[in-house]
Design a protein around this motif. Structure first.
Motif, PDB file in Angstrom:
ATOM      1  N   UNK A  16     -79.814 -51.518 -22.164  1.00  0.00           N
ATOM      2  CA  UNK A  16     -79.118 -52.618 -21.510  1.00  0.00           C
ATOM      3  C   UNK A  16     -79.261 -53.854 -22.398  1.00  0.00           C
ATOM      4  N   UNK A 329     -71.359 -61.081 -20.488  1.00  0.00           N
ATOM      5  CA  UNK A 329     -71.880 -61.515 -19.190  1.00  0.00           C
ATOM      6  C   UNK A 329     -73.391 -61.394 -19.039  1.00  0.00           C
ATOM      7  N   UNK A 330     -74.099 -60.931 -20.048  1.00  0.00           N
ATOM      8  CA  UNK A 330     -75.550 -60.791 -19.912  1.00  0.00           C
ATOM      9  C   UNK A 330     -76.211 -60.882 -21.279  1.00  0.00           C
ATOM     10  N   UNK A 331     -77.417 -61.431 -21.261  1.00  0.00           N
ATOM     11  CA  UNK A 331     -78.164 -61.704 -22.486  1.00  0.00           C
ATOM     12  C   UNK A 331     -79.560 -61.130 -22.351  1.00  0.00           C
ATOM     13  N   UNK A 332     -80.053 -60.481 -23.415  1.00  0.00           N
ATOM     14  CA  UNK A 332     -81.427 -59.981 -23.444  1.00  0.00           C
ATOM     15  C   UNK A 332     -82.185 -60.695 -24.551  1.00  0.00           C
ATOM     16  N   UNK A 342     -87.200 -52.817 -21.309  1.00  0.00           N
ATOM     17  CA  UNK A 342     -85.847 -53.216 -20.926  1.00  0.00           C
ATOM     18  C   UNK A 342     -85.438 -52.494 -19.645  1.00  0.00           C
ATOM     19  N   UNK A 344     -87.234 -51.992 -17.134  1.00  0.00           N
ATOM     20  CA  UNK A 344     -87.742 -52.760 -15.982  1.00  0.00           C
ATOM     21  C   UNK A 344     -86.730 -53.830 -15.545  1.00  0.00           C
ATOM     22  N   UNK A 345     -86.056 -54.395 -16.525  1.00  0.00           N
ATOM     23  CA  UNK A 345     -85.022 -55.388 -16.210  1.00  0.00           C
ATOM     24  C   UNK A 345     -83.906 -54.724 -15.411  1.00  0.00           C
ATOM     25  N   UNK A 348     -84.869 -54.194 -11.896  1.00  0.00           N
ATOM     26  CA  UNK A 348     -84.793 -55.441 -11.123  1.00  0.00           C
ATOM     27  C   UNK A 348     -83.350 -55.801 -10.782  1.00  0.00           C
ATOM     28  N   UNK A 349     -82.457 -55.630 -11.769  1.00  0.00           N
ATOM     29  CA  UNK A 349     -81.042 -55.957 -11.528  1.00  0.00           C
ATOM     30  C   UNK A 349     -80.468 -55.055 -10.434  1.00  0.00           C
ATOM     31  N   UNK A 352     -81.615 -56.242  -7.144  1.00  0.00           N
ATOM     32  CA  UNK A 352     -80.864 -57.452  -6.793  1.00  0.00           C
ATOM     33  C   UNK A 352     -79.409 -57.117  -6.490  1.00  0.00           C
ATOM     34  N   UNK A 354     -77.206 -56.617  -8.691  1.00  0.00           N
ATOM     35  CA  UNK A 354     -76.423 -57.445  -9.616  1.00  0.00           C
ATOM     36  C   UNK A 354     -75.476 -56.557 -10.410  1.00  0.00           C
TER      37      UNK A 354
END
Lengths: 472, 472
Positions: A16, A329-332, A342, A344-345, A348-349, A352, A354
């Motif tokens: 991601x 639309x998204x930044x790491x 990554x 884990x992100x 979380x998303x 959410x 998201x």
């Protein structure tokens, strides 16, 4: 008779924000512009004796996968691409059992299957072909062959195989760093690559022996699937209910680790499972400070970092050992030592709910793509690309009207009771309640700007009357 | 009679990518939604005895500055906003000399001027007003008063003033860290804030004495400017040729550090020059890990970092002490200890002639804004916002045609020989070569999507026939 089976599942959450649920890792393009899936299909097609490559993937990815195969199909016109489409993921044992049943039905139990994950990279095609040849010879003798990769680092993210010649002494789980160091030092251990080679019939026998429940439910699922499609066809949708009944397991746990007939072929052909952003980074040549840049960047005192940007200018100051991956639309931004986290992100998303864990700003459809350029109060702007010859469903919206402006190519449209052609720089208006259809009758991509207007602009305000992709 | 003079120059390169040449630091909005310039104008207007606030700024920023002042003008209806517009920057001495000449012409040499940079923050208006009162008393006695800030840290980015009561013992340059430590410890040093208070006539006398060349050229420039505008008017464009002849210098070097009549008023009113992203970060309340987030972010093991994002999801893993500032077209990732070096990035972007040092994706015009949503082969999509009552120039393009779709409000348009109203969800087409004009006759913002189509889409393909903002 060698039939490569491409297993195209898994999301690749560690990659991601490029890899997402609707655009998973196999579709990820490498710096040379080719996706991992494309490379896998080309690699399989180039092998001696291959007439058909069977892809087992989610049905959502069928049209996109077929599109990806087009360039390689021109190079290898004698190779057919066939598909077994899963309604959802059920791990590798179910997929391989169904694949073996299909191959047995289409050919016979002696046919040799080569199982290839869709998201691996292999640099040395010659060495790979030689290893496959060895594996086929062992498969002919009734072996379930696994490919073991000669390790070049004490990786803790892979399982290992203790081997002596072609004999598997044991499979071992992902080791600790210290154990991995020992393994690599000993010279007796290989990475378990997830690639296999065997006769279809032998694999089915081994399923019966070691995982009889998987075998029985897979057989029931296959029979139902085949009766629904009236025989084995190049594209088969796996029956959902009977598929759900197959116990979920990996081929390693279900069969390989229990079987008495396993063998291993050691390989050293520049293999990578592209398991994290660090592996992607390794594909780019570093500058003097160890930085690898894909896109536009300005650096001030930055070292050992990977920066990938899609159109945006990235400025970095005083950084070391960082990953920066930018998408529309998204930044790491991550420490390179934490590339595994990554996922884990993504978790979380997901929690959410998201959108960015699942969708990209550009969404792929069977007929082409659409990209939401902007959403505002009561309006939404999309760029729509329709492939030559493709057509959207005949549809109607209750709540929105649409302005269409063709900026490239020609559109053939139905608007209520009218049929017309709209050329580049022409426009039309579809009022709410009008049945309409958009088609590209030309030989080049049709690019259109759609401005939607209305109180409610959700994608679910659509009534489909007729759809060539079976979505009514 | 107290006349605040707002000096609105400088780009604020250390606050890139938000602050840019065409949208410099004074226009930067703080978390409360107000810009630094708005706050400065309101702060000046709230002072006792103020009937007029004179802004000295680049003529490019005139309309935008006036718009920014509107809310405060409703609160302080008795305060006029007047402007001296510079054709380019010429440092503070030239600006203050011209300001003093204008104030002397409009009132008399006894009028007291309060010079305020447009991009400072002051938290305690009461303490500030009290300091201004003290400064006015000293100015009445013929002093050039500077405001010295009681330091709360050994900042190395400011000049210092050694003071005893209101007496300036000496001005000192930006010190080393060790020297700054000594200064702060001694209790005798104040930060040089760049705010001043004096009688217009006294300042002109001091110019004559210490910088006679600046005085003479400023006088010549003032005379030419006044004769061109036929008297002193609320908005005056400074004459370009004579302005260029004024030697470029700061008021500190040209006058303050040489003058025998300087005095200092110490102030402790929550002053900040918002000199870097760290100062912006300080305006947000940190979470338990010391992170400050403006926008959407997912953090895994991140501490002491500032993340600001405009619409994009930011995921951060394993980071400490970082600045991440994301905008639609440019991204900054920096170590917080290197916040001063953001200006180095801007220098590099300038050398590369990269748009992002200068322009934002949304460009402000006298009549509203436009935002390029996408540029493709032979097409460009803009969102255009026109303020109520505002109107674009009557214009024509040789190379492009335009599709206009109104998504909010009502447009009054001229298209060749036709005049018409276009309402929400209606559209029109302007062929290349047609004279056209767009106007918002309504009471709410007009929002329109423009799809341009043509072989050449540069902003310079425009012929202006008539323009209310004098741009023909």
């Amino acid at each position: 008779m060698l039939i490569p089976i491409i297993l195209s599942g898994g999301v690749g959450a560690r990659l991601w924000p490029i890899s997402r649920e609707s655009h998973p890792k196999p579709f990820m393009k490498l710096p040379d512009g080719q996706s991992l899936l494309q490379k896998t299909f080309a690699r399989a097609s180039a092998l001696e004796g291959v007439r058909e490559v069977l892809t087992i993937t989610n049905r959502e990815h069928y049209f996109k996968s077929r599109d990806e195969y087009q360039p390689a199909k021109k190079t290898f016109p004698g190779v057919a691409d066939t598909f077994l489409l899963e309604p959802f993921g059920r791990n590798t044992a179910a997929a391989i059992a169904l694949g073996a049943l299909k191959v047995t039905a289409d050919f016979d139990g002696k046919a040799i299957m080569l199982v290839l994950p869709a998201d691996h990279l292999i640099e040395d095609q010659g060495a790979f072909a030689a290893a496959v040849k060895q594996a086929c010879d062992l498969a002919e003798l009734g072996k379930l062959v696994t490919f073991g990769i000669v390790p070049n680092a004490p990786e803790t993210g892979f399982g290992y195989i203790e081997a002596e010649g072609h004999t598997v002494k044991r499979f071992v789980e992902k080791p600790s760093y210290e154990t991995a160091m020992e393994y690599v030092g000993s010279g007796h251990y290989l990475w378990n690559s997830g690639m296999f080679c065997f006769q279809a019939g032998v694999m089915l026998e081994q399923f019966k022996l070691h995982a009889p429940s998987i075998y029985e439910h897979a057989l029931a699922c296959w029979e139902t699937t085949r009766s629904k499609t009236q025989g084995s066809t190049p594209m088969m949708e796996i029956d959902s209910d009977t598929f759900a009944a197959i116990p979920e397991n990996s081929i390693d746990y279900a069969v390989m680790e229990k079987s008495e007939v396993v063998a291993v072929v050691p390989g050293d052909f520049g293999w990578s499972d592209i398991g994290s952003w660090n592996a992607i980074s390794d594909l780019t040549v570093p500058d003097g400070a160890g930085n690898r840049i894909v896109g536009e960047a300005v650096l001030v005192d930055v070292g050992n970092s990977y920066i990938q940007s899609d159109g945006r200018m990235v400025a970095a100051i005083g950084l070391d050992n960082l990953l920066i991956v930018d998408t529309p639309d998204a930044l790491l931004v991550a420490d390179r030592g934490r590339a595994q986290d990554v996922k884990k992100v993504v978790q979380q998303l997901k929690l959410m709910n998201h959108d960015s864990h699942k969708l990209h700003r550009t969404v792929v459809r069977p007929w082409g793509t659409y990209t939401v350029l902007e959403e505002g109060n009561n309006f939404k702007i999309k760029r729509i690309m329709v492939k030559p010859g493709a057509s959207l469903s005949l549809q109607m919206h209750y709540h929105r009207s649409e302005h269409w402006i063709v900026v490239s190519g020609t559109a053939s449209i139905v608007n209520d009771d009218k049929n017309m052609l709209i050329r580049t720089n022409e426009s039309t208006y579809i009022p709410a309640g009008h049945r309409h259809r958009l088609e590209n009758p030309g030989r080049t991509d049709l690019v259109m700007i759609e401005v939607q207007s209305g109180e409610y602009l959700g994608e679910d305000d659509i009534v489909r009357f007729d759809d060539v992709y079976g979505r009514t």
